[in-house]
Scaffold this motif. Structure first.
Motif, mmCIF file in Angstrom:
data_model
loop_
_atom_site.group_PDB
_atom_site.id
_atom_site.type_symbol
_atom_site.label_atom_id
_atom_site.label_comp_id
_atom_site.label_asym_id
_atom_site.label_seq_id
_atom_site.Cartn_x
_atom_site.Cartn_y
_atom_site.Cartn_z
ATOM 1 N N ILE A 89 0.846 -1.197 0.000
ATOM 2 C CA ILE A 89 0.000 0.000 0.000
ATOM 3 C C ILE A 89 0.879 1.244 0.000
ATOM 4 N N GLY A 90 1.929 1.228 0.814
ATOM 5 C CA GLY A 90 2.841 2.365 0.871
ATOM 6 C C GLY A 90 3.551 2.610 -0.443
ATOM 7 N N LEU A 91 3.931 1.545 -1.139
ATOM 8 C CA LEU A 91 4.592 1.708 -2.440
ATOM 9 C C LEU A 91 3.644 2.293 -3.473
ATOM 10 N N VAL A 92 2.380 1.874 -3.429
ATOM 11 C CA VAL A 92 1.389 2.401 -4.360
ATOM 12 C C VAL A 92 1.120 3.878 -4.072
ATOM 13 N N LEU A 93 1.100 4.246 -2.807
ATOM 14 C CA LEU A 93 0.794 5.631 -2.437
ATOM 15 C C LEU A 93 1.831 6.621 -2.951
ATOM 16 N N PRO A 97 6.473 5.885 1.400
ATOM 17 C CA PRO A 97 5.828 5.233 2.551
ATOM 18 C C PRO A 97 6.077 3.715 2.572
ATOM 19 N N GLY A 98 6.127 3.094 1.429
ATOM 20 C CA GLY A 98 6.410 1.661 1.364
ATOM 21 C C GLY A 98 7.821 1.345 1.827
ATOM 22 N N ILE A 99 8.767 2.174 1.426
ATOM 23 C CA ILE A 99 10.153 1.998 1.872
ATOM 24 C C ILE A 99 10.236 2.204 3.384
ATOM 25 N N ALA A 100 9.496 3.195 3.898
ATOM 26 C CA ALA A 100 9.481 3.453 5.346
ATOM 27 C C ALA A 100 8.920 2.255 6.111
#
Length: 184
Positions: A89-93, A97-100
């Motif tokens: 979800i974070g990578l899509v956003l 955020p996905g890396i975090a």
């Protein structure tokens, strides 16, 4: 959608409709089953490598049989699902955020296997540990990423060395940051 339920699609298929500028992906029943099996096998491999990293960082030389003695495997899989979904979800956003999420979840499997924590508790413990030691953990993970890139350059053969070294290095970091005894 009916093809997904009835099993009419036996392989992965994607299409792009230029009239509506939308992409669609469908996955048949067989593909879904294979994806689930692959995910479980991947979780086993991650658990084995994490356990090996924990044993090595505790000064114990693990035998081959030790790798297959995984306690709390259900929580390893649940943690993998939760972290995977949050990272996706974070990578899509917006990628960052996905890396975090991936960065802050670095010690999740170590907490599940070492301290027998439930998946949510292990994720929370990992996030707290990384938040307290952000610079050190970020530096270690960037260094290990570069090490694995170097291992991949040699037709991927170097990964047979760099991946286990990475799990051991994270195991040592986990032990040091949690105040556990680290052999000299």
């Amino acid at each position: 959608m009916w093809g997904l339920v009835s099993g009419d699609y036996d392989r992965f298929r994607d299409a792009f409709d230029s009239n509506t500028n939308t992409a669609s992906v469908s996955l048949g029943f067989g593909g879904i089953v294979m994806s689930v099996i692959g995910f479980v096998i991947s979780s086993f491999i991650t658990a084995f490598l994490t356990k090996g990293g924990l044993d090595e960082s505790a000064g114990k030389k693990p035998s081959v049989g030790d790798f297959f003695r995984i306690r709390n495997f259900g929580n390893v899989v649940l943690a993998a699902v939760i972290v995977g979904l949050l990272t996706g979800i974070g990578l899509v956003l917006c990628i960052l955020p996905g890396i975090a999420v991936a960065l802050f979840s670095a010690f999740t499997y170590y907490f599940v296997l070492d301290r027998d924590l439930a998946a949510f508790d292990a994720i929370r413990a990992s996030w707290n540990l990384v938040a307290k030691n952000f610079g050190s953990v970020l530096g270690l993970l960037v260094l290990l990423f570069l090490l694995n890139v170097a291992g991949a350059i040699v037709c991927g053969l170097g990964l047979f060395v760099t991946i286990p070294v990475s799990y051991i290095a994270v195991g040592f970091a986990y032990r040091r940051l949690t105040g556990s005894q680290v052999p000299a």
